[in-house]
Structures are given as C-alpha cells and as structure tokens.
Write a protein that holds these residues in place. Structure first.
Motif, PDB file in Angstrom:
ATOM      1  N   THR A 162       0.818  -1.220   0.000  1.00  0.00           N
ATOM      2  CA  THR A 162       0.000   0.000   0.000  1.00  0.00           C
ATOM      3  C   THR A 162       0.851   1.270   0.000  1.00  0.00           C
ATOM      4  O   THR A 162       0.321   2.366  -0.155  1.00  0.00           O
ATOM      5  CB  THR A 162      -0.931   0.047   1.231  1.00  0.00           C
ATOM      6  OG1 THR A 162      -0.132   0.006   2.419  1.00  0.00           O
ATOM      7  CG2 THR A 162      -1.921  -1.109   1.222  1.00  0.00           C
ATOM      8  N   LYS A 163       2.175   1.109   0.154  1.00  0.00           N
ATOM      9  CA  LYS A 163       3.065   2.288   0.194  1.00  0.00           C
ATOM     10  C   LYS A 163       4.445   1.884  -0.310  1.00  0.00           C
ATOM     11  O   LYS A 163       4.794   0.690  -0.304  1.00  0.00           O
ATOM     12  CB  LYS A 163       3.161   2.852   1.615  1.00  0.00           C
ATOM     13  CG  LYS A 163       3.600   1.866   2.673  1.00  0.00           C
ATOM     14  CD  LYS A 163       3.505   2.481   4.057  1.00  0.00           C
ATOM     15  CE  LYS A 163       3.971   1.510   5.146  1.00  0.00           C
ATOM     16  NZ  LYS A 163       3.093   0.318   5.248  1.00  0.00           N
ATOM     17  N   SER A 299      -5.852   3.903  -2.588  1.00  0.00           N
ATOM     18  CA  SER A 299      -6.645   5.131  -2.498  1.00  0.00           C
ATOM     19  C   SER A 299      -5.874   6.275  -3.165  1.00  0.00           C
ATOM     20  O   SER A 299      -4.675   6.158  -3.447  1.00  0.00           O
ATOM     21  CB  SER A 299      -6.907   5.482  -1.036  1.00  0.00           C
ATOM     22  OG  SER A 299      -5.676   5.841  -0.405  1.00  0.00           O
ATOM     23  N   ASP A 300      -6.539   7.399  -3.390  1.00  0.00           N
ATOM     24  CA  ASP A 300      -5.873   8.558  -3.989  1.00  0.00           C
ATOM     25  C   ASP A 300      -4.683   8.995  -3.139  1.00  0.00           C
ATOM     26  O   ASP A 300      -3.631   9.366  -3.674  1.00  0.00           O
ATOM     27  CB  ASP A 300      -6.864   9.721  -4.143  1.00  0.00           C
ATOM     28  CG  ASP A 300      -7.908   9.450  -5.211  1.00  0.00           C
ATOM     29  OD1 ASP A 300      -7.693   8.532  -6.030  1.00  0.00           O
ATOM     30  OD2 ASP A 300      -8.942  10.162  -5.228  1.00  0.00           O
ATOM     31  N   GLU A 301      -4.862   8.956  -1.835  1.00  0.00           N
ATOM     32  CA  GLU A 301      -3.780   9.362  -0.929  1.00  0.00           C
ATOM     33  C   GLU A 301      -2.591   8.408  -1.037  1.00  0.00           C
ATOM     34  O   GLU A 301      -1.431   8.836  -1.057  1.00  0.00           O
ATOM     35  CB  GLU A 301      -4.303   9.398   0.510  1.00  0.00           C
ATOM     36  CG  GLU A 301      -3.287   9.919   1.516  1.00  0.00           C
ATOM     37  CD  GLU A 301      -3.834   9.966   2.935  1.00  0.00           C
ATOM     38  OE1 GLU A 301      -3.044  10.195   3.858  1.00  0.00           O
ATOM     39  OE2 GLU A 301      -5.065   9.751   3.111  1.00  0.00           O
ATOM     40  N   GLN A 302      -2.871   7.100  -1.116  1.00  0.00           N
ATOM     41  CA  GLN A 302      -1.800   6.116  -1.245  1.00  0.00           C
ATOM     42  C   GLN A 302      -1.093   6.242  -2.591  1.00  0.00           C
ATOM     43  O   GLN A 302       0.134   6.122  -2.681  1.00  0.00           O
ATOM     44  CB  GLN A 302      -2.375   4.702  -1.065  1.00  0.00           C
ATOM     45  CG  GLN A 302      -2.805   4.408   0.360  1.00  0.00           C
ATOM     46  CD  GLN A 302      -3.627   3.130   0.472  1.00  0.00           C
ATOM     47  OE1 GLN A 302      -4.302   2.707  -0.482  1.00  0.00           O
ATOM     48  NE2 GLN A 302      -3.568   2.495   1.645  1.00  0.00           N
ATOM     49  N   GLU A 304      -0.717   8.931  -4.279  1.00  0.00           N
ATOM     50  CA  GLU A 304       0.097  10.147  -4.265  1.00  0.00           C
ATOM     51  C   GLU A 304       1.523   9.868  -3.796  1.00  0.00           C
ATOM     52  O   GLU A 304       2.488  10.465  -4.289  1.00  0.00           O
ATOM     53  CB  GLU A 304      -0.568  11.205  -3.375  1.00  0.00           C
ATOM     54  CG  GLU A 304      -0.088  12.617  -3.620  1.00  0.00           C
ATOM     55  CD  GLU A 304      -0.225  13.085  -5.056  1.00  0.00           C
ATOM     56  OE1 GLU A 304       0.716  13.749  -5.548  1.00  0.00           O
ATOM     57  OE2 GLU A 304      -1.254  12.787  -5.703  1.00  0.00           O
ATOM     58  N   ALA A 305       1.667   8.955  -2.839  1.00  0.00           N
ATOM     59  CA  ALA A 305       2.994   8.622  -2.323  1.00  0.00           C
ATOM     60  C   ALA A 305       3.875   7.990  -3.406  1.00  0.00           C
ATOM     61  O   ALA A 305       5.099   8.190  -3.427  1.00  0.00           O
ATOM     62  CB  ALA A 305       2.862   7.669  -1.133  1.00  0.00           C
ATOM     63  N   GLU A 308       4.603  10.817  -6.309  1.00  0.00           N
ATOM     64  CA  GLU A 308       5.655  11.782  -5.959  1.00  0.00           C
ATOM     65  C   GLU A 308       7.036  11.350  -6.447  1.00  0.00           C
ATOM     66  O   GLU A 308       7.947  12.169  -6.579  1.00  0.00           O
ATOM     67  CB  GLU A 308       5.700  11.959  -4.424  1.00  0.00           C
ATOM     68  CG  GLU A 308       4.546  12.784  -3.874  1.00  0.00           C
ATOM     69  CD  GLU A 308       4.525  12.784  -2.347  1.00  0.00           C
ATOM     70  OE1 GLU A 308       5.389  12.095  -1.746  1.00  0.00           O
ATOM     71  OE2 GLU A 308       3.650  13.459  -1.762  1.00  0.00           O
TER      72      GLU A 308
END
Length: 342
Positions: A162-163, A299-302, A304-305, A308
C-alpha cells in the motif's frame, strides 16, 4: 497453314498465356508471417487473427501467425523481423525500448491515465503516437503500423503493498527495459530483469517477489497461483506495437500497402471492443479459481505517495533519450492534456 495447325498454334499460345497468367497470380499471392508475444486467446493473439482475417478476406494473400514460444522469446522474434524472416511482429515497448529508447516513455509512471475512454481516445488522436513514433521505428528498419493499449498494469506481490516502503527488499521482475527498472527503483523495490519464460518459476521459488502485467495476462499465465496479492497502483497501461519489416513493406504495391494499413486499422477497432470489460472478466476468473488471491486498490492518498516519485523517472528518460525524448515527452503531455480537456 492448315486450319488444324492454326488451331494447335492458337491453343499453344492460349496455354502459354494461361500458364504465364497463373504464374503472375501465384507470385502476387504471398504467404506472410506474423509473430507476437502472447498465448492463444490473449489480446495480441486476438489482434493478430483479426489482422489475418482482414488480409485473407480482402486479398489472395495468406497470413501465418506464430504465438509466444513458437519462434522464441520477444528478442528472437524482433531479430527475425529485422532480418526479414518475419514480415510482421507485435512487440511491446518493454522489449523494443532497448532498440528504440524513446519507446520507454510508456513506462514513466502516472504519465498515462488509466480510464479506458481517455486511453483509447489518446491512441486514436495522439500526434506523438501517430506521427512521431513511426519516424523513430523507421530509423530501425521497422514500419510502425499500429500502437494499441492492452490493459491497466497490475502488480502481483508476495504480500499486499500500500506504500513505497512495502516494496523494500522485494525483487520485482521487469522486462529488459532500463526505464522500467528505474520506475521500480523509484518505488523502493529491487528491479530484476527476467525473460517471460522464467517468471513463473522465479515467483514459485521466491527468487523474485513480484511482477507487473495486465490482469488478463496474470490470469492467462497463471501468475496469481504463485503471486496471489494483486495491487492496482494505477501507474499506467500496458501498450504494444504492431509493425512490419520496413524493406518488406516498402516493396509492397500501393494496393498491398493500403491492404496492410486497412487490416491494422480494422484489427485496432476490434481489439478496442475486445478489451472493454476484459479486466473485470479476468479478475472474476482469478477469484473463482483461487481463494488465496487478495485485491488491493490504492486510495488517492496512497497513490500520491507513489506518484511523488515519478519525476525522477521522467528525468532518467530525458537523460537516456536526449532532446528527441524531451520533445516526445512534451508532445505526449500536450496530447494527453487535449484529450483530457475534452
């Protein structure tokens, strides 16, 4: 000369004319050879057989299709095409990138959108795809006939991710493509180039811990059996290119050139229809066959990482390809912006 002698002479001339005409017709009807990188029923196979269908229904030519492994791996069929042994080849930029560095642009993460409608419109209208790329392929003795999308890329891993930190110490198989290696390095993984024939065994023995492919290929190749955690990172679509040996293509009559172009266009329209809904169907088949499979949609937040980290891959692409690559990347972005604004 008697009437019978005249008849025999005329008959002889007619027979000669018929034989000559038959020889001409026979010479003009060719058996062409076409190889691709996938299995029976996969996207490239469907495209190849639609191309074959159009050629054979609209000419006296025949087309022989070779699937993955029948003539070797991806590198082998490209070499055979450049040597003129094969007339047509379907190969993804993942392998062509070693020959045409600019083709690696498709491996810059998060450059391409992942919704099908936008992707398809981009391939239809993009100046980069339809004008810039043919020149680059021509320089390598290849006539680019069509680029088309196959499906969103999905990563399979030995455990859910997830990251970027979850990729640490994981060897992820990549095609023999320097920029794809850069992408997974940016994501935090250890990129490991391997030919396709070794991937299943390497996953099974934990020599590698993951790989990426469209979902239909994960299902068709049984990769979920040995790498059951599917991660939808939304970082890009798998793209492929269908091309001809340029000397062969340039030697065709204008009529046959049009036939080949029309067949490529026909197969493109058929394949776009074919891939619509294919990912969902393939995922359903995987989940029906295995209870061990997990599906992770970031997710959108995940996302984004991961996103970047994309700029460093862009920088590497420009470093590899110079001004030509920079111009192509700018055109790509312009084309995408235009499609997305519509």
């Amino acid at each position: 000369m008697s009437r019978m002698s005249k008849f025999r002479k005329l008959a002889g001339i007619s027979a000669f004319a018929f034989a000559a005409m038959t020889a001409v017709n026979s010479a003009s009807a060719a058996n062409w050879r076409y190889a691709h990188e996938e299995y029976e029923g996969d996207v490239q196979d469907v495209y190849a057989y639609k191309f074959k269908e159009y050629i054979e229904e609209n000419s006296d030519h025949t087309l022989q299709v070779f699937r993955f492994g029948e003539l070797g791996e991806s590198d082998d069929i490209m070499e055979q095409t450049q040597a003129g042994i094969l007339n047509f080849v379907n190969q993804s930029p993942g392998f062509t990138g070693a020959l045409i560095p600019e083709a690696q642009i498709f491996f810059i993460p998060y450059l391409m959108p992942t919704d099908m409608e936008t992707v398809v419109e981009f391939f239809r209208t993009s100046e980069a795809i339809n004008e810039n790329f043919p020149k680059l392929y021509a320089d390598k003795g290849l006539e680019l006939l069509k680029m088309y999308p196959e499906g969103e890329m999905v990563v399979t891993v030995d455990e859910p991710v997830t990251k970027p930190a979850d990729f640490n110490n994981k060897k992820i198989r990549v095609m023999t493509n320097p920029l794809l290696s850069e992408t997974y390095s940016a994501f935090g993984a250890t990129p490991t180039p391997l030919p396709w024939g070794e991937v299943y065994g390497a996953l099974q023995t934990n020599m590698i811990q993951g790989q990426e492919n469209p979902i239909f290929w994960i299902e068709s190749g049984g990769l979920y059996e040995v790498s059951p955690n599917l991660v939808f990172t939304k970082h890009g679509w798998f793209t492929t290119a269908m091309m001809a040996n340029k000397s062969f293509y340039d030697g065709l009559s204008d009529e046959d050139k049009k036939l080949v172009q029309d067949a490529a266009d026909f197969a493109f329209e058929e394949i776009i229809e074919h891939i619509d809904g294919l990912a969902d169907e393939s995922l359903a088949k995987i989940q029906e066959k295995s209870d061990d499979v997990t599906v992770t949609r970031l997710s959108d937040e995940q996302i984004e990482a991961f996103k970047e980290r994309a700029p460093q891959v862009e920088e590497k692409f420009i470093e590899m390809t110079g001004d030509t690559g920079k111009e192509l990347l700018n055109q790509f972005k312009e084309d995408l912006k235009e499609v997305q604004s519509e």
